[in-house]
Design a protein around this motif. Structure first.
Motif, PDB file in Angstrom:
ATOM      1  N   VAL A  68       0.879  -1.227  -0.008  1.00  0.00           N
ATOM      2  CA  VAL A  68       0.025  -0.029   0.092  1.00  0.00           C
ATOM      3  C   VAL A  68       0.696   1.292   0.064  1.00  0.00           C
ATOM      4  O   VAL A  68       0.213   2.435  -0.301  1.00  0.00           O
ATOM      5  CB  VAL A  68      -0.853  -0.045   0.991  1.00  0.00           C
ATOM      6  N   ARG A  69       2.221   1.113   0.218  1.00  0.00           N
ATOM      7  CA  ARG A  69       2.970   2.263   0.127  1.00  0.00           C
ATOM      8  C   ARG A  69       4.384   1.850   0.107  1.00  0.00           C
ATOM      9  O   ARG A  69       4.955   0.629   0.481  1.00  0.00           O
ATOM     10  CB  ARG A  69       3.043   3.115   1.361  1.00  0.00           C
ATOM     11  N   LEU A  70       5.193   2.526  -0.692  1.00  0.00           N
ATOM     12  CA  LEU A  70       6.720   2.100  -0.955  1.00  0.00           C
ATOM     13  C   LEU A  70       7.540   3.229  -1.153  1.00  0.00           C
ATOM     14  O   LEU A  70       7.008   4.329  -1.727  1.00  0.00           O
ATOM     15  CB  LEU A  70       6.852   1.321  -2.356  1.00  0.00           C
ATOM     16  N   ILE A  71       8.528   3.312  -0.423  1.00  0.00           N
ATOM     17  CA  ILE A  71       9.648   4.389  -0.403  1.00  0.00           C
ATOM     18  C   ILE A  71      10.767   3.906  -0.971  1.00  0.00           C
ATOM     19  O   ILE A  71      11.343   3.026  -0.107  1.00  0.00           O
ATOM     20  CB  ILE A  71       9.866   5.198   0.817  1.00  0.00           C
ATOM     21  N   MET A  72      11.486   4.078  -2.019  1.00  0.00           N
ATOM     22  CA  MET A  72      12.671   3.584  -2.483  1.00  0.00           C
ATOM     23  C   MET A  72      13.742   4.892  -2.627  1.00  0.00           C
ATOM     24  O   MET A  72      13.486   5.660  -3.263  1.00  0.00           O
ATOM     25  CB  MET A  72      12.198   2.810  -3.747  1.00  0.00           C
TER      26      MET A  72
END
Length: 250
Positions: free
Chosen positions: A221-225
Motif C-alpha cells: 500500500v506504500r513504498l519508499i525507495m
C-alpha cells in the motif's frame, strides 16, 4: 504484494542509453509522462489472457507518486521528475504472479514471482527506461529467492542472494512493525518491511526500501525507495508511492 526487487539489475542499460543518445540537458530534464488508465487497462487485458483468480486481486491499480530520477553523463547530472500517478498492472498465471509498475511512460519495471506454500519467490525481472532512446533489459534471477514470506511477523528477517543479467545481488529484509494505515478511506492492517539491496559487478549500487504490505489484500500500500548506482555513469532514483484504492480500476 512485494514489488521490490525491481532493483539494480537492469540499470546498466542507462549507460548505453545516455552514451548513445547524446541528448541535450533541456530535453532530458523535463518531467516524465504519466501512463493513462486506459493505456494500463489495455496492457492488462493483453497480459491477463490465461490468468487465474486468487489474492491479490488482478487488475490495474493507481499510486500517488512523488520523486525523481537522475543520471550522469559527460560530467552533467540530468534529472527529471516522475508524474503524480503511477500504474501497477497485476496478473496471475498458474504458479506465477507478475507485477508491472509503470512509474511513467519512460520508466517501466516488471517483476515475476513463483508462488510457493511458504511465500513468493522472485524469478524474473524486466526494466525499460527511455533517456533519449529506449533501452530494455530482461533476465531471470538465479536462483529464485524468497521475496515475501506467506506469514509475516514483527522481527522476521531473511536474506536473498541471486544474480540477474550477470550482476550479483544481496538483499536483506526485516519486518520492523505492525500498524494501521488509511487507504482509500479504509483502515488497513499492514506490516512495515525494511530492506537493503546491494549489487556488485559492472554497475555497483545500493537500494534501500521501506514497504508497507497488506496481507489481507496481498498488496503493497506504500513504498519508499532510494536507488543509487555508482561508476562512470551514475544513476539515482527516489520515489514515494501510496496506493489510492484497494480496488483495481479494471
Amino acid at each position: 504484494m512485494r514489488r521490490r526487487k525491481m532493483l539494480l539489475a537492469g540499470m546498466g542499460l542507462i549507460v548505453v542509453a545516455l552514451a548513445v543518445a547524446g541528448i541535450a540537458w533541456r530535453r532530458l530534464s523535463v518531467n516524465s509522462s504519466s501512463v493513462s488508465v486506459s493505456a494500463a487497462v489495455s496492457e492488462f487485458q493483453r497480459a491477463a489472457n490465461g490468468s487465474v483468480s486468487g489474492p491479490p486481486r488482478l487488475g490495474v491499480y493507481t499510486y500517488a507518486l512523488r520523486g525523481n530520477e537522475c543520471a550522469g553523463v559527460a560530467g552533467l547530472q540530468l534529472c527529471r521528475a516522475f508524474p503524480s500517478r503511477a500504474r501497477m498492472i497485476l496478473t496471475r498465471k498458474p504458479g506465477t504472479i507478475t507485477i508491472e509498475l509503470d512509474l511513467s511512460q519512460e520508466h517501466v519495471e516488471v517483476n515475476r514471482y513463483t508462488v510457493r506454500p511458504d511465500g513468493l519467490y522472485l524469478a524474473w525481472q524486466r526494466t525499460r527506461i527511455v533517456f533519449g532512446i529506449a533501452q530494455e533489459n530482461a533476465a531471470s534471477t538465479v536462483p529464485t529467492t524468497l521475496a515475501l514470506p506467506s506469514a509475516l511477523q514483527v522481527g522476521q528477517h531473511w536474506t536473498q542472494r541471486f544474480s540477474a543479467d550477470q550482476l550479483p545481488v544481496v538483499a536483506t529484509n526485516r519486518v520492523t512493525r505492525h500498524m494501521k494505515m488509511t487507504i482509500g478511506g479504509s483502515a488497513v492492517s499492514v506490516y512495515e518491511i525494511d530492506a537493503i539491496s546491494k549489487t556488485s559487478g559492472a554497475h555497483p549500487g545500493t537500494e534501500t526500501d521501506v514497504t508497507w504490505h497488506s496481507p489481507n489484500s496481498g498488496l503493497d500500500v506504500r513504498l519508499i525507495m532510494h536507488r543509487k548506482i555508482g561508476g562512470t555513469f551514475p544513476y539515482s532514483m527516489d520515489i514515494d508511492a501510496t496506493l489510492l484504492s484497494l480496488k483495481p480500476v479494471k
